[in-house]
Design a protein around this motif. Structure first.
Motif, mmCIF file in Angstrom:
data_model
loop_
_atom_site.group_PDB
_atom_site.id
_atom_site.type_symbol
_atom_site.label_atom_id
_atom_site.label_comp_id
_atom_site.label_asym_id
_atom_site.label_seq_id
_atom_site.Cartn_x
_atom_site.Cartn_y
_atom_site.Cartn_z
ATOM 1 N N UNK A 399 39.190 47.505 30.648
ATOM 2 C CA UNK A 399 38.739 46.467 31.585
ATOM 3 C C UNK A 399 39.857 45.912 32.462
ATOM 4 N N UNK A 400 41.050 45.788 31.911
ATOM 5 C CA UNK A 400 42.157 45.194 32.680
ATOM 6 C C UNK A 400 43.377 46.081 32.562
ATOM 7 N N UNK A 401 43.864 46.595 33.695
ATOM 8 C CA UNK A 401 44.991 47.524 33.601
ATOM 9 C C UNK A 401 46.290 46.942 34.159
ATOM 10 N N UNK A 402 46.362 45.614 34.296
ATOM 11 C CA UNK A 402 47.678 45.028 34.600
ATOM 12 C C UNK A 402 47.915 43.881 33.623
ATOM 13 N N UNK A 403 49.176 43.573 33.406
ATOM 14 C CA UNK A 403 49.531 42.514 32.471
ATOM 15 C C UNK A 403 48.946 41.176 32.943
ATOM 16 N N UNK A 404 49.041 40.917 34.264
ATOM 17 C CA UNK A 404 48.538 39.643 34.821
ATOM 18 C C UNK A 404 47.059 39.469 34.480
ATOM 19 N N UNK A 405 46.278 40.557 34.680
ATOM 20 C CA UNK A 405 44.825 40.462 34.444
ATOM 21 C C UNK A 405 44.517 40.266 32.967
ATOM 22 N N UNK A 406 45.287 40.925 32.105
ATOM 23 C CA UNK A 406 45.072 40.764 30.660
ATOM 24 C C UNK A 406 45.353 39.313 30.260
ATOM 25 N N UNK A 407 46.471 38.770 30.737
ATOM 26 C CA UNK A 407 46.835 37.395 30.357
ATOM 27 C C UNK A 407 45.815 36.392 30.895
ATOM 28 N N UNK A 408 45.301 36.643 32.104
ATOM 29 C CA UNK A 408 44.271 35.758 32.670
ATOM 30 C C UNK A 408 43.004 35.835 31.820
ATOM 31 N N UNK A 409 42.648 37.046 31.389
ATOM 32 C CA UNK A 409 41.436 37.224 30.570
ATOM 33 C C UNK A 409 41.587 36.521 29.224
ATOM 34 N N UNK A 410 42.790 36.557 28.652
ATOM 35 C CA UNK A 410 43.014 35.874 27.370
ATOM 36 C C UNK A 410 42.829 34.360 27.555
ATOM 37 N N UNK A 411 43.400 33.849 28.641
ATOM 38 C CA UNK A 411 43.276 32.393 28.908
ATOM 39 C C UNK A 411 41.821 31.978 29.060
#
Length: 526
Positions: A399-411
């Motif tokens: 679903x998320x292939x960049x670190x920024x997107x992963x961290x945003x999704x976690x938040x």
């Protein structure tokens, strides 16, 4: 006939420019390293030669392939064919198909090594157009670590510069080709110029000519460690997804130890080559700290990464074989590290005993672990599932292939609140989150976070997860029973089980979890 272009094992559909292109695949590509997405119609992220073997157009002996660009698709399916497991991918911007290429060009590929330095297009390429781009088939970011010690002396130092200059020119440096920099090793290492400073061979050649001899002990170990840690940052011009290489030139032997530097380089995903000139003679060996210094420093002790020249005189014939090695990026075994080759799934307890503010601390822990990895479409991936009695996939691996997107999704994860069925949750995650990536190239890890007793059995589901190739770390807080945590964890259980009384204690565990993942990754590769 249309001239065919020789490509490498790793050329992807998106690297080709034309709507229809005839290419030549080399022989003996390592099947396990292919990234292929789809079946019949392949996402443009796929390796062209991998797709051609997968679809049966060619075998692993290489050959001519015609590549047709197609529009993107909503989804690409995973199919195992001809020794290659293709992977699932959802929505990609463009695709391609492969058919057999024109027969008459097949001859051109015969006897070509995998590391074709320049594509053969039948005609001489127009020099003017391609000069700036450089040799696109040679993808590498290279640091030449030159010997500036008293061992080598001024005169041989100049011969070394000439040799490095010839290698730099033959590499085909350019905006889209290899980039190089130089570090001089002596008493203290000095970075002479970075990857980003020059993108034309002429400029590099001039910069090499200008280098001054420093003198001092040959502290090659110190210089190698320094280069591995400092040289390849993005701000200094290193490029994402391009192999990082250090070519160490050594006249005689080092005055310090290379073993630790070799370990650091491997941890940083750097491929170390050693070019040794004038190896120590039998009489001199007594003065060498560690006779096996080459084997300890190189990426792999398989003969590929060490290179010997008897003297600095008449070295021209050694230029091309070295360039071919530096350009064969399928051989760069150290580019894969735990940081860019793992899938880490987090299973997060959302039961009512956790509470909203502690739940935030859990998410912070997840972010801090995820942050350590190089997340990208070709790198590491992260997924998260929250559970109570029910399970909710917050996001999957693709679903998320960049670190920024992963961290945003976690938040953005919202706290569920409810009961605790950890066993069910492990089974759900194994099936739905790890299932789609189980045949991919990355190693799989699951981090289970819970603060209490599970209402169901955890031992069975955890054993099934481990059988499916997933390494499980269990992290318990507050009332989580140690027996449950141990039952879930992979072997050796002691190093895969963590516990803290308070949620605030999670923060201290972050480095241990990352280190644990890396240790398991490395152990699996031995």
């Amino acid at each position: 006939s249309l001239a065919s272009t020789a490509i490498t094992c790793f050329t992807r559909g998106l690297d080709l420019r034309k709507g229809t292109e005839d290419v030549l695949c080399p022989a003996n590509c390592p099947l396990w390293q292919f990234y292929v997405f789809g079946d019949g119609v392949y996402a443009s992220l796929s390796s062209v030669c991998g797709a051609a073997i997968h679809s049966g157009v060619i075998t692993n002996t290489g050959g001519a392939v015609r590549v047709q660009t197609l529009p993107g698709q909503e989804s690409y399916r995973a199919v195992n064919a001809n020794g290659i497991q293709s992977q699932v991918l959802s929505r990609w911007a463009s695709s391609f198909s492969v058919t057999a290429g024109p027969k008459n060009t097949a001859l051109e590929a015969v006897g070509r090594s995998v590391s074709t330095a320049r594509p053969s297009t039948g005609k001489r390429p127009k020099k003017t157009l391609d000069k700036k781009a450089g040799n696109k088939d040679c993808k590498a970011d290279i640091a030449f670590l030159i010997d500036g010690s008293y061992n080598i002396g001024q005169r041989r130092f100049n011969l070394q510069k000439n040799f490095v200059g010839k290698v730099a020119v033959m590499l085909g440096i350019g905006t889209e080709g290899p980039h190089v920099g130089v570090v001089q090793a002596s008493e203290h290492p000095k970075i002479e110029f970075y990857l980003k400073n020059f993108t034309a061979a002429k400029e590099v050649l001039f910069a090499i000519k200008e280098l001054g001899f420093r003198g001092g002990n040959s502290n090659t170990g110190k210089a190698l460690k320094y280069t591995a840690q400092k040289f390849f940052s993005l701000e200094n011009g290193a490029r994402k997804g391009i192999p990082k290489i250090i070519v160490v030139f050594l006249d005689g032997w080092p005055s310090d130890d290379l073993e630790e530097a070799g370990i650091v380089a491997r941890e940083f995903g750097v491929n170390v080559f050693i070019v040794s000139v004038a190896k120590p003679t039998t009489e001199e060996l007594g003065m060498v700290q560690d006779i096996g210094f080459v084997d300890k420093a190189v990426c792999r002790n398989n003969g590929f990464f060490s290179y010997q020249m008897p003297t600095w005189f008449g070295t021209t014939k050694y230029v091309k074989p070295l360039v071919q090695k530096l350009c064969s990026h399928e051989q760069m075994l150290c580019s894969k590290t735990c940081y860019n080759s793992v899938n880490v799934g987090f299973l997060i307890d959302g039961s009512s005993s956790v509470g909203e503010s502690n739940f935030r601390l859990v998410l912070e822990f997840v972010s801090n672990v995820a942050k350590a990895f190089e997340i990208s479409d070709i790198g590491s991936k992260v997924a998260a599932v929250q559970f109570t009695y029910d399970q909710r996939t917050e996001f999957g691996f693709t679903d998320h292939v960049t670190k920024e997107k992963v961290l945003a999704a976690v938040r953005n994860i919202r706290y569920m609140s409810g009961g605790t069925a950890t066993g069910d949750a492990i089974s759900f995650t194994t099936r739905n989150v790890f299932g789609p990536v189980k045949d991919g190239p990355n190693k799989n890890f699951l981090v289970v976070l819970t603060d209490g007793q599970s209402y169901d059995d955890v031992r069975g589901p955890a054993a099934a997860a481990q059988k499916a190739g997933i390494t499980v770390f269990s992290v318990g807080v507050a009332w989580a029973p140690l027996d449950d945590l141990k039952d879930m964890a992979s072997e050796p259980r002691e190093s895969h089980t963590f516990f803290t009384r308070e949620f605030t204690g999670l923060e201290q565990m972050v480095p241990d979890i990352i280190r644990g993942i890396c240790k398991d990754y490395l152990d699996s590769k031995q």
